[in-house]
Design a protein around this motif. Sequence first.
Motif, short mmCIF file in Angstrom:
data_model
loop_
_atom_site.label_atom_id
_atom_site.label_comp_id
_atom_site.label_asym_id
_atom_site.label_seq_id
_atom_site.Cartn_x
_atom_site.Cartn_y
_atom_site.Cartn_z
N LYS A 206 0.85 -1.19 0.00
CA LYS A 206 0.00 0.00 0.00
C LYS A 206 0.89 1.23 0.00
N LYS A 207 0.64 2.15 -0.94
CA LYS A 207 1.41 3.38 -1.00
C LYS A 207 0.47 4.57 -0.77
N GLU A 208 0.93 5.50 0.03
CA GLU A 208 0.18 6.74 0.20
C GLU A 208 1.16 7.88 0.47
N GLY A 209 0.70 9.09 0.25
CA GLY A 209 1.57 10.24 0.47
C GLY A 209 0.79 11.54 0.45
N LYS A 210 1.48 12.62 0.73
CA LYS A 210 0.89 13.95 0.72
C LYS A 210 1.30 14.66 -0.58
N VAL A 211 0.35 15.38 -1.17
CA VAL A 211 0.66 16.14 -2.38
C VAL A 211 1.56 17.30 -2.01
N ARG A 212 2.65 17.46 -2.75
CA ARG A 212 3.66 18.46 -2.38
C ARG A 212 3.11 19.88 -2.33
N LYS A 213 2.29 20.26 -3.29
CA LYS A 213 1.78 21.62 -3.34
C LYS A 213 0.45 21.78 -2.60
N HIS A 214 -0.07 20.68 -2.07
CA HIS A 214 -1.34 20.71 -1.33
C HIS A 214 -1.19 19.79 -0.12
N ALA A 215 -0.65 20.31 0.95
CA ALA A 215 -0.35 19.48 2.12
C ALA A 215 -1.60 18.87 2.75
N ASN A 216 -2.77 19.42 2.43
CA ASN A 216 -4.01 18.90 3.02
C ASN A 216 -4.62 17.76 2.21
N ILE A 217 -3.94 17.37 1.11
CA ILE A 217 -4.47 16.31 0.25
C ILE A 217 -3.63 15.05 0.41
N ARG A 218 -4.30 13.96 0.75
CA ARG A 218 -3.65 12.65 0.89
C ARG A 218 -3.97 11.82 -0.34
N ILE A 219 -2.94 11.21 -0.91
CA ILE A 219 -3.10 10.39 -2.11
C ILE A 219 -2.91 8.92 -1.74
N ILE A 220 -3.85 8.07 -2.14
CA ILE A 220 -3.75 6.63 -1.96
C ILE A 220 -3.55 6.00 -3.34
N ASP A 221 -2.45 5.28 -3.51
CA ASP A 221 -2.15 4.64 -4.79
C ASP A 221 -2.70 3.21 -4.75
N LEU A 222 -3.86 3.00 -5.39
CA LEU A 222 -4.47 1.67 -5.40
C LEU A 222 -3.70 0.74 -6.33
N PRO A 223 -3.77 -0.58 -6.09
CA PRO A 223 -3.07 -1.52 -6.98
C PRO A 223 -3.57 -1.40 -8.42
N GLY A 224 -2.69 -1.66 -9.37
CA GLY A 224 -3.08 -1.64 -10.78
C GLY A 224 -4.06 -2.76 -11.10
N ILE A 225 -5.20 -2.41 -11.72
CA ILE A 225 -6.26 -3.39 -12.00
C ILE A 225 -6.85 -3.11 -13.38
N TYR A 226 -7.49 -4.14 -13.96
CA TYR A 226 -8.17 -3.99 -15.24
C TYR A 226 -9.67 -3.83 -15.07
N SER A 227 -10.20 -4.26 -13.92
CA SER A 227 -11.64 -4.14 -13.69
C SER A 227 -11.89 -4.16 -12.18
N LEU A 228 -13.17 -4.01 -11.81
CA LEU A 228 -13.56 -4.09 -10.40
C LEU A 228 -14.20 -5.42 -10.07
#
Length: 679
Positions: A39-61
């Motif tokens: 699981k990867k997550e981080g803060k946007v450099r120019k928007h410290a109040n925004i958290r980004i969650i990098d979901l696994p690469g998928i082709y469908s749900l």
Amino acid sequence: MSLTFALAGNPNAGKTTLFNTLTGSFQYAGNWPGVTVEKKEGKVRKHANIRIIDLPGIYSLSPYSLEEVISREYILNEKPDLVINIVDGTNLERNLYLTLQLIELGTPLLVALNMMDEAEARGDKFNLNLLSKQYGVPFIGISATKNRGIDELMQQAVALAETAAVGQAAPRLKIYDESIENAIASIVEHLGRIRENKPLNLRWTALRLLEGDEKVAADLQIPTELQAETLTWQQKIEKEYDNDIETVIADNRYRYIGRTTAKAVSKAAEGRLTTSDKIDMVVTNRIVAIPLFLLVMYIVFAITFGVVGSSTIDLIDVLINETIGGFISGLLQSAHVAAWLQSLVVDGIIAGLGSFMVFVPQIMILFFFISLLEDSGYMARVAFVMDRLLRKLGLSGKSFIPMIIGFGCSVPAVMAARTLENEKDRRLTIILTPFMSCGARLPVYALFTAAFFSQNQGLVIFSIYLLGIAVAILSGILFKQTIFKGEPAPFVMELPPYRFPTPKGILIHMWDRGKRFMIKAGTIIFIATVLIWLTQTFSFDLQMVEDPAQSMLGLIGGLIAPVFAPLGFDDWQSSVALLTGFIAKEAVVATLGILHGLGEVGEDSAALIVSLQTTFTPLKAYAFMAFTVLYLPCMAAFATIKREMNSWKWTLFAVAYQTTAAWIIALMIFQVGRLCGLN
């Protein structure tokens, strides 16, 4: 206001590149709760109040893989403020299938049409306004590798997230034929009656039930009446279309995608070979591919352990053992600290950590090249090419992915084997993967090749890596003819176009891997060096000894040394080093450093090399490296094997086989070498 954005997209759509561009160094990795998928997550450099969650690469749900389940459950349960769907502009139709499912899920959505520069370079043109109108969600053109359109993307994302927060409805698209819409409406009506008090996306749930999604049905505890209703509609539609229900619904989605892209996208003339196609004519050639891969890897090792890599050893050695070690030793002496504590700090901790840290630059260089090969798209071709070879062993190309990961660390490599659907393939892959030499073994090779093969350091280390691969191949042939008989699972994968990796992306990957490696290794080695110093300083009656051979460690090493005598290394120090290697392979060098007296003020790692040259010969050193690459993995990998195998029997069989193979191969190298007059 604090916001959470989730990144969703197909593999190779540029999701990780966008994540790195947005977060830079403000990111960290862990595992999704309850599973071992990263699981990867981080803060946007120019928007410290925004958290980004990098979901696994998928082709469908659809819940056909763990990655798909994780992504769907996160969006449904965690409810991010916005999902940014990264779409590959060079493969638009295939990528938009996931987009349609995300729209049906009802989540606030923004589509980032990535790789616009590549698509436009080959003559494709996009009407983004029309695409936005057709799909009911904004389409923003970007190029993550060139930082194009990123600011506009974030501005739109923030605005959309704030709009969605006040209750903007999800778009309703005319995707399905009348019979499917009638079925959805009927199921929605039933769901509305039984789930009045539970927040639920009724249309999406109805679609999932109609497609036969067992997970959704189990989670909602669908009553018998609705199950019968759903089955009736499934049978009716399948009879009408003379096809299974999932295929019918998928065809409807792809027809919608085809209609919309035909109006909004103008493609260049088909039939022209792209640059990637031309390169693949060589790189995936049946005759050239594998020799080319071996040549590439040899060049990587030659640079890593040649002039570039080896020149860093003396600099780090002087910094740690002379500058830092001398400074701390002086402080301890001036403070009149007890002699035993001085020895623990200088000869134990600093010496142990120092003997490992001198090789960190070489490890970072190797991680740099691995990131370069992965980000360029070359490693995907290697997996495709190796499928031919692995099928002869009874495995599919999917097994090559864990094995490639194994060159970095055995723990995630063993975890990656869970992507194999076939149980026999999965178990065999887990058994063979530790034969791939992980980064933790590199300091051992670097030390012994510096001591005995300084003129051909890169070539010798390359041969050790090949030895691990060769033993894995022979073991695969053996097992597939005996306990793992059966046909391999089919292998389907996407070959991404070749790209010039961005320096930022490579450096982030290199630093992320290197940082985790150093934290893990440093923590384990710190603990190990303290234990090693204590056990080689005191006897079993807790008396300090002058001769380490009479210490607890020396006596234990003396007991197990005869096991390794036929392999050429019968001294107790080497036996103990291999024993501590089960804790962590990085600890082998640290143990040798302590037991051979490395670390006294004013000395450097050359003292360890000189000491090894008095107890080893080049033949013994090569046998020692061969045993190191093959014998049981570290404690963390052992625990991972147990968890993934879910069986003590198979786990113990795996490590017993690996260690037995290591003993036999090292025995053959040493004894045959002696017969041939080598030393």
